[in-house]
Design a protein around this motif. Structure first.
Motif, PDB file in Angstrom:
ATOM      1  N   HIS A  70       0.794  -1.251   0.129  1.00 18.45           N
ATOM      2  CA  HIS A  70       0.049  -0.110   0.101  1.00 18.45           C
ATOM      3  C   HIS A  70       1.031   1.200   0.038  1.00 18.45           C
ATOM      4  CE1 HIS A  70      -2.286  -2.992   2.068  1.00 18.45           C
ATOM      5  NE2 HIS A  70      -3.368  -2.746   1.669  1.00 18.45           N
ATOM      6  N   GLY A  71       0.446   2.255  -0.734  1.00 20.64           N
ATOM      7  CA  GLY A  71       1.036   3.572  -0.748  1.00 20.64           C
ATOM      8  C   GLY A  71      -0.035   4.766  -0.960  1.00 20.64           C
ATOM      9  N   ASP A  72       0.147   5.841  -0.403  1.00 24.76           N
ATOM     10  CA  ASP A  72      -0.601   6.930  -1.053  1.00 24.76           C
ATOM     11  C   ASP A  72      -0.202   7.788  -2.236  1.00 24.76           C
ATOM     12  OD1 ASP A  72       1.465   8.185  -0.133  1.00 24.76           O
ATOM     13  OD2 ASP A  72       0.455   9.576   1.538  1.00 24.76           O
ATOM     14  N   LEU A  75       1.109   8.513  -8.144  1.00 20.01           N
ATOM     15  CA  LEU A  75       2.004   8.512  -9.245  1.00 20.01           C
ATOM     16  C   LEU A  75       2.830   7.130  -9.025  1.00 20.01           C
ATOM     17  CD1 LEU A  75       3.673   9.678 -11.707  1.00 20.01           C
ATOM     18  CD2 LEU A  75       5.126  10.268  -9.885  1.00 20.01           C
ATOM     19  N   ILE A  76       3.428   7.013  -7.802  1.00 19.15           N
ATOM     20  CA  ILE A  76       4.193   5.725  -7.704  1.00 19.15           C
ATOM     21  C   ILE A  76       3.358   4.425  -7.866  1.00 19.15           C
ATOM     22  CG2 ILE A  76       5.649   4.504  -6.065  1.00 19.15           C
ATOM     23  CD1 ILE A  76       6.579   7.319  -7.138  1.00 19.15           C
ATOM     24  N   ILE A  77       2.269   4.241  -7.188  1.00 16.55           N
ATOM     25  CA  ILE A  77       1.626   3.048  -7.388  1.00 16.55           C
ATOM     26  C   ILE A  77       1.209   2.645  -8.776  1.00 16.55           C
ATOM     27  CG2 ILE A  77      -0.673   1.579  -6.754  1.00 16.55           C
ATOM     28  CD1 ILE A  77       1.388   1.908  -4.497  1.00 16.55           C
ATOM     29  N   PHE A  78       0.559   3.788  -9.426  1.00 17.34           N
ATOM     30  CA  PHE A  78       0.019   3.585 -10.944  1.00 17.34           C
ATOM     31  C   PHE A  78       1.287   3.209 -11.747  1.00 17.34           C
ATOM     32  CE2 PHE A  78      -4.335   5.756 -10.729  1.00 17.34           C
ATOM     33  CZ  PHE A  78      -4.702   5.018  -9.902  1.00 17.34           C
ATOM     34  N   GLN A  79       2.341   3.831 -11.468  1.00 20.76           N
ATOM     35  CA  GLN A  79       3.511   3.518 -12.406  1.00 20.76           C
ATOM     36  C   GLN A  79       4.085   2.012 -11.969  1.00 20.76           C
ATOM     37  OE1 GLN A  79       6.618   6.512 -11.227  1.00 20.76           O
ATOM     38  NE2 GLN A  79       5.843   7.664 -12.887  1.00 20.76           N
ATOM     39  N   GLN A  81       2.054  -0.404 -11.164  1.00 21.71           N
ATOM     40  CA  GLN A  81       1.159  -1.141 -11.887  1.00 21.71           C
ATOM     41  C   GLN A  81       1.012  -1.041 -13.277  1.00 21.71           C
ATOM     42  OE1 GLN A  81      -2.466   0.688 -10.374  1.00 21.71           O
ATOM     43  NE2 GLN A  81      -2.682  -0.635  -8.746  1.00 21.71           N
ATOM     44  N   GLY A  82       1.922  -0.313 -13.935  1.00 22.40           N
ATOM     45  CA  GLY A  82       2.094  -0.007 -15.408  1.00 22.40           C
ATOM     46  C   GLY A  82       1.032   0.857 -16.167  1.00 22.40           C
ATOM     47  N   LEU A  83       0.520   1.364 -15.340  1.00 20.15           N
ATOM     48  CA  LEU A  83      -0.908   2.143 -15.559  1.00 20.15           C
ATOM     49  C   LEU A  83      -0.102   3.778 -16.205  1.00 20.15           C
ATOM     50  CD1 LEU A  83      -3.616   1.499 -13.051  1.00 20.15           C
ATOM     51  CD2 LEU A  83      -3.275   0.887 -15.469  1.00 20.15           C
ATOM     52  N   TYR A  84       0.913   4.050 -15.368  1.00 20.55           N
ATOM     53  CA  TYR A  84       1.421   5.425 -15.687  1.00 20.55           C
ATOM     54  C   TYR A  84       2.814   5.175 -16.516  1.00 20.55           C
ATOM     55  CZ  TYR A  84      -1.890   8.236 -13.015  1.00 20.55           C
ATOM     56  OH  TYR A  84      -2.978   8.758 -12.651  1.00 20.55           O
ATOM     57  N   ARG A  85       3.388   5.763 -17.524  1.00 17.04           N
ATOM     58  CA  ARG A  85       4.523   5.661 -17.932  1.00 17.04           C
ATOM     59  C   ARG A  85       5.605   6.418 -16.930  1.00 17.04           C
ATOM     60  NH1 ARG A  85       5.266   8.710 -23.090  1.00 17.04           N
ATOM     61  NH2 ARG A  85       3.641   9.910 -22.201  1.00 17.04           N
ATOM     62  N   ILE A  86       6.873   5.930 -16.814  1.00 13.80           N
ATOM     63  CA  ILE A  86       7.944   6.532 -16.068  1.00 13.80           C
ATOM     64  C   ILE A  86       8.824   7.237 -16.888  1.00 13.80           C
ATOM     65  CG2 ILE A  86       9.472   6.175 -14.272  1.00 13.80           C
ATOM     66  CD1 ILE A  86       8.218   3.259 -13.798  1.00 13.80           C
ATOM     67  N   ALA A 107       3.957 -13.325  -5.263  1.00 14.26           N
ATOM     68  CA  ALA A 107       2.770 -12.195  -5.777  1.00 14.26           C
ATOM     69  C   ALA A 107       2.884 -11.063  -5.032  1.00 14.26           C
ATOM     70  CB  ALA A 107       1.495 -12.450  -5.888  1.00 14.26           C
ATOM     71  N   VAL A 108       2.884  -9.732  -5.627  1.00 17.30           N
ATOM     72  CA  VAL A 108       2.754  -8.455  -5.121  1.00 17.30           C
ATOM     73  C   VAL A 108       1.716  -7.607  -5.820  1.00 17.30           C
ATOM     74  CG1 VAL A 108       3.921  -6.412  -4.571  1.00 17.30           C
ATOM     75  CG2 VAL A 108       5.287  -8.158  -4.641  1.00 17.30           C
ATOM     76  N   ASP A 109       0.709  -7.309  -4.826  1.00 15.81           N
ATOM     77  CA  ASP A 109      -0.349  -6.481  -5.440  1.00 15.81           C
ATOM     78  C   ASP A 109      -0.310  -4.970  -5.032  1.00 15.81           C
ATOM     79  OD1 ASP A 109      -1.917  -8.776  -6.510  1.00 15.81           O
ATOM     80  OD2 ASP A 109      -2.878  -9.187  -4.631  1.00 15.81           O
ATOM     81  N   TRP A 110      -0.078  -4.087  -5.810  1.00 19.75           N
ATOM     82  CA  TRP A 110       0.151  -2.760  -5.488  1.00 19.75           C
ATOM     83  C   TRP A 110      -1.155  -2.042  -5.236  1.00 19.75           C
ATOM     84  CZ3 TRP A 110       5.185  -2.725  -5.030  1.00 19.75           C
ATOM     85  CH2 TRP A 110       5.977  -3.429  -5.872  1.00 19.75           C
ATOM     86  N   LYS A 111      -1.483  -1.275  -4.139  1.00 18.87           N
ATOM     87  CA  LYS A 111      -2.542  -0.618  -4.001  1.00 18.87           C
ATOM     88  C   LYS A 111      -2.508   0.639  -3.487  1.00 18.87           C
ATOM     89  CE  LYS A 111      -7.028  -1.583  -1.656  1.00 18.87           C
ATOM     90  NZ  LYS A 111      -7.775  -2.114  -0.527  1.00 18.87           N
ATOM     91  N   GLN A 112      -3.098   1.611  -4.144  1.00 18.56           N
ATOM     92  CA  GLN A 112      -3.171   3.120  -3.928  1.00 18.56           C
ATOM     93  C   GLN A 112      -4.263   3.285  -2.654  1.00 18.56           C
ATOM     94  OE1 GLN A 112      -5.320   6.016  -4.446  1.00 18.56           O
ATOM     95  NE2 GLN A 112      -3.727   7.298  -3.478  1.00 18.56           N
ATOM     96  N   VAL A 113      -4.063   4.064  -1.572  1.00 18.35           N
ATOM     97  CA  VAL A 113      -4.712   4.305  -0.643  1.00 18.35           C
ATOM     98  C   VAL A 113      -4.637   5.789  -0.258  1.00 18.35           C
ATOM     99  CG1 VAL A 113      -5.098   1.928   0.380  1.00 18.35           C
ATOM    100  CG2 VAL A 113      -3.246   3.491   1.235  1.00 18.35           C
TER     101      VAL A 113
END
Length: 153
Positions: A70-72, A75-79, A81-86, A107-113
């Motif tokens: 989890h992270g707030d 930008l970082i979480i979506f990067q 997850q591959g949703l945002y380019r870096i 497995a690692v699940d990236w979760k924006q909170v």
């Protein structure tokens, strides 16, 4: 074993003196480890990546096999997850390090909170305590150059 990681990184001045805070929890919410440290002068985004990297390293040391990280920072979480380019090369390097450590888990699940999440708030409190301790000791923090106008990171 599944662990939840909650990580936060912050810089005062962006860029400026930075620290990270990490909280590791079992699936039932029991806190199993907390960590904070000052990491020198850098931007908020770099500190966020460094916090995520430390969270994964700590989870690996505790023999976790699966993570919900989890992270707030959207930008970082979506990067991750591959949703945002870096676009920023420094952030790309940090993201590659995070993904390399993540590959050791099943497995690692990236979760924006939201930053108001209780465990993110706790990680934020830890990092601010580390920065305050450093400041009260009068520790020298290297000067940081501001990025050129127009750069986002």
């Amino acid at each position: 074993m599944i662990l939840h990681t909650f990580s936060d990184g912050g810089a005062r001045g962006n860029p400026g003196p930075a620290a990270i805070g990490v909280v590791l929890c079992e699936p039932d919410g029991k806190i199993v480890h907390e960590f904070a440290e000052c990491i020198g002068a850098m931007t908020n985004n770099k500190a966020e990546y460094r916090a995520m990297l430390k969270a994964l390293e700590l989870a690996k040391a505790r023999k976790a096999t699966r993570l919900i990280a989890h992270g707030d920072s959207e930008l970082i979480i979506f990067q991750l997850q591959g949703l945002y380019r870096i676009k920023n090369p420094d952030l790309r390097t940090l993201a590659e390090k995070v993904k390399s450590v993540a590959s050791a888990f099943e497995a690692v699940d990236w979760k924006q909170v939201p930053r108001e999440h209780p465990m993110i708030s706790r990680a934020d409190k830890l990092l601010n305590q580390a920065l305050n301790r450093q400041k009260s000791r009068g520790a020298l923090i290297p000067a940081v150059q501001k990025p050129p106008q127009g750069e986002l990171f």
